[in-house]
Write a protein that holds these residues in place. Structure first.
Motif, PDB file in Angstrom:
ATOM      1  N   PHE A   7       0.828  -1.209   0.000  1.00 60.01           N
ATOM      2  CA  PHE A   7       0.000   0.000   0.000  1.00 60.01           C
ATOM      3  C   PHE A   7       0.850   1.241   0.000  1.00 60.01           C
ATOM      4  O   PHE A   7       0.592   2.208  -0.712  1.00 60.01           O
ATOM      5  N   LYS A   8       1.919   1.241   0.735  1.00 61.80           N
ATOM      6  CA  LYS A   8       2.782   2.403   0.836  1.00 61.80           C
ATOM      7  C   LYS A   8       3.456   2.647  -0.516  1.00 61.80           C
ATOM      8  O   LYS A   8       3.613   3.776  -0.959  1.00 61.80           O
ATOM      9  N   ILE A   9       3.892   1.594  -1.165  1.00 64.02           N
ATOM     10  CA  ILE A   9       4.582   1.762  -2.460  1.00 64.02           C
ATOM     11  C   ILE A   9       3.602   2.288  -3.480  1.00 64.02           C
ATOM     12  O   ILE A   9       3.917   3.191  -4.273  1.00 64.02           O
ATOM     13  N   THR A  10       2.426   1.788  -3.507  1.00 62.52           N
ATOM     14  CA  THR A  10       1.423   2.259  -4.465  1.00 62.52           C
ATOM     15  C   THR A  10       1.085   3.701  -4.221  1.00 62.52           C
ATOM     16  O   THR A  10       0.929   4.502  -5.162  1.00 62.52           O
ATOM     17  N   LEU A  11       0.963   4.077  -2.952  1.00 61.34           N
ATOM     18  CA  LEU A  11       0.673   5.482  -2.615  1.00 61.34           C
ATOM     19  C   LEU A  11       1.787   6.397  -3.059  1.00 61.34           C
ATOM     20  O   LEU A  11       1.558   7.498  -3.585  1.00 61.34           O
ATOM     21  N   ALA A  12       3.016   5.966  -2.890  1.00 62.26           N
ATOM     22  CA  ALA A  12       4.160   6.814  -3.267  1.00 62.26           C
ATOM     23  C   ALA A  12       4.217   6.996  -4.769  1.00 62.26           C
ATOM     24  O   ALA A  12       4.509   8.089  -5.277  1.00 62.26           O
TER      25      ALA A  12
END
Length: 218
Positions: A7-12
């Protein structure tokens, strides 16, 4: 179970694309792109200058040496010395009592040259005479021993020539005996002969005669 890391990678990624889109719309992205792109390199072609030729040094002319001046000395003419004037000779008057010398007598003529003596007569060939006219000593031949052993015999005639004193000066075999040994013995006997001078009108002359010599075995 929900993966928080994904989720964090997609958000970034979404935030990065949203920010990039904003920058492009606002023109800031162009400035960044222009800043990132390297400036245009402008190259100017400068024409090459032609190589300069090395300056050739012109040899300086050497100063000409002026020719040496030769001083010509003209000899001074020697003044001619005046010749001494001969003193005048006083002519004496003729003496009245002077006696003139008589002229010299003419020289006697040279004596005539003596007449040339007549040339001496050329001596002619010796006169041929008989052997008895010159009164020679009898010949005494020596019989060769080899001729005696071989039984050689014969008679040789020898011509002899005597001078003004009667001496036998020349011999020659006129007629051979047939043996050279006997002929030589005959010549030797004639050369030992002694003759008297032959007189022609009271004058001794050279003559020639012939002397026969025989060789016989007893």
């Amino acid at each position: 179970m929900f993966d928080q890391r994904f989720f964090k990678i997609t958000l970034a990624v979404l935030l990065f694309h949203a920010g990039l889109l904003y920058l492009i719309q606002s023109g800031l992205g162009r400035k960044i792109t222009e800043a990132v792109i390297s400036p245009e390199i402008v190259a100017r072609i400068i024409p090459l200058e032609p190589p300069q030729k090395p300056a050739v040094e012109t040899p300086k002319p050497r100063p000409e040496t002026p020719p040496k001046q030769v001083k010509v000395t003209t000899p001074k003419p020697t003044p001619l010395q005046p010749r001494p004037t001969p003193a005048p000779v006083a002519s004496l008057p003729p003496t009245p009592n002077a006696v003139e010398a008589p002229p010299a007598p003419p020289a006697p003529p040279a004596p005539p040259a003596p007449a040339a003596e007549p040339p001496a007569p050329v001596s002619a060939a010796p006169r041929a005479v008989g052997i008895g006219e010159i009164q020679c000593s009898p010949p005494q031949p020596t019989y060769p021993s080899q001729s005696r052993r071989m039984g050689e015999t014969g008679k040789a005639v020898v011509r002899l020539t005597t001078d003004e004193t009667g001496k036998v000066v020349k011999t020659a075999v006129v007629s051979s005996s047939g043996s050279s040994r006997l002929d030589q013995a005959a010549v030797d006997a004639v050369q030992r002969m002694r003759c008297k001078p032959y007189l022609d009108n009271g004058r001794a002359v050279a003559v020639t005669a012939q002397q026969p010599i025989g060789f016989e075995l007893n």
